[in-house]
Design a protein around this motif. Sequence first.
Motif, PDB file in Angstrom:
ATOM      1  N   PRO A   1       0.297  -1.000   0.108  1.00  0.00           N
ATOM      2  CA  PRO A   1      -0.102  -0.174   0.150  1.00  0.00           C
ATOM      3  C   PRO A   1       0.796   1.502   0.053  1.00  0.00           C
ATOM      4  CG  PRO A   1      -0.104  -1.104   1.996  1.00  0.00           C
ATOM      5  CD  PRO A   1       0.739  -1.922   1.097  1.00  0.00           C
ATOM      6  N   LYS A   2       0.379   2.157  -0.610  1.00  0.00           N
ATOM      7  CA  LYS A   2       1.228   3.788  -0.831  1.00  0.00           C
ATOM      8  C   LYS A   2       0.457   4.303  -0.522  1.00  0.00           C
ATOM      9  CE  LYS A   2       3.968   1.552  -5.090  1.00  0.00           C
ATOM     10  NZ  LYS A   2       4.113   2.417  -6.319  1.00  0.00           N
ATOM     11  N   GLN A   3       0.725   5.440   0.338  1.00  0.00           N
ATOM     12  CA  GLN A   3       0.488   6.424   1.032  1.00  0.00           C
ATOM     13  C   GLN A   3       0.047   7.427  -0.252  1.00  0.00           C
ATOM     14  OE1 GLN A   3       0.415   7.662   4.777  1.00  0.00           O
ATOM     15  NE2 GLN A   3      -1.114   9.116   4.648  1.00  0.00           N
ATOM     16  N   ILE A   4      -0.982   8.059  -0.617  1.00  0.00           N
ATOM     17  CA  ILE A   4      -0.774   9.635  -1.287  1.00  0.00           C
ATOM     18  C   ILE A   4      -1.272  10.613  -1.024  1.00  0.00           C
ATOM     19  CG2 ILE A   4      -1.324  10.267  -4.052  1.00  0.00           C
ATOM     20  CD1 ILE A   4      -0.425   7.911  -5.144  1.00  0.00           C
ATOM     21  N   GLU A   5      -0.373  11.867  -0.685  1.00  0.00           N
ATOM     22  CA  GLU A   5      -1.764  13.232  -0.045  1.00  0.00           C
ATOM     23  C   GLU A   5      -2.005  13.953  -1.670  1.00  0.00           C
ATOM     24  OE1 GLU A   5       0.052  16.549   2.419  1.00  0.00           O
ATOM     25  OE2 GLU A   5       0.496  14.909   3.049  1.00  0.00           O
ATOM     26  N   ILE A   6      -3.186  14.430  -1.380  1.00  0.00           N
ATOM     27  CA  ILE A   6      -3.781  14.935  -2.533  1.00  0.00           C
ATOM     28  C   ILE A   6      -4.770  16.410  -1.668  1.00  0.00           C
ATOM     29  CG2 ILE A   6      -5.952  15.345  -4.258  1.00  0.00           C
ATOM     30  CD1 ILE A   6      -5.999  12.180  -3.910  1.00  0.00           C
TER      31      ILE A   6
END
Length: 146
Positions: free
Chosen positions: A138-143
């Motif tokens: 899992p990758k955490q992407i900040e938007i």
Amino acid sequence: MKLTKWDPFREIDNLFSKYLTHVNQPSIGTQELLASGDWAPRADIAETDSEFTIKVEIPEIKREEIKITIDNGVLNISGERKHEKEEKNTKYHRIERHYGKFLRSFYLPDNVTEEQVDAQFEGGVLTLHLPKTEKSKPKQIEIAVK
């Protein structure tokens, strides 16, 4: 000799326990191949973000007698626990441990890197580490909100 009271419910419970140990074995995902050995050792399966871990209880077996293979996405753990030599003046009242050949087979998920599977055997417990592929972690992407 000590006498014990017969309990029919205990006998029924033992019967169901023996049946359920062969039917209700845990597996990765929910798919497991049927074992074709004389017995199947118990296994615990855990998952983290980076890997699956399988711990299999196989006491009194030498490391050299355990065979681990992966074939077409199926992990196979096999070996044999030999029955102890019976002594002439020994009378067994109950034998509950399993002897003979064993086999546990698990379907592996598509996100396991089969080439990097690692195994350790210590204190009668075989521990397998099955690392996940990079794309499955899992990758955490900040938007940013505009």
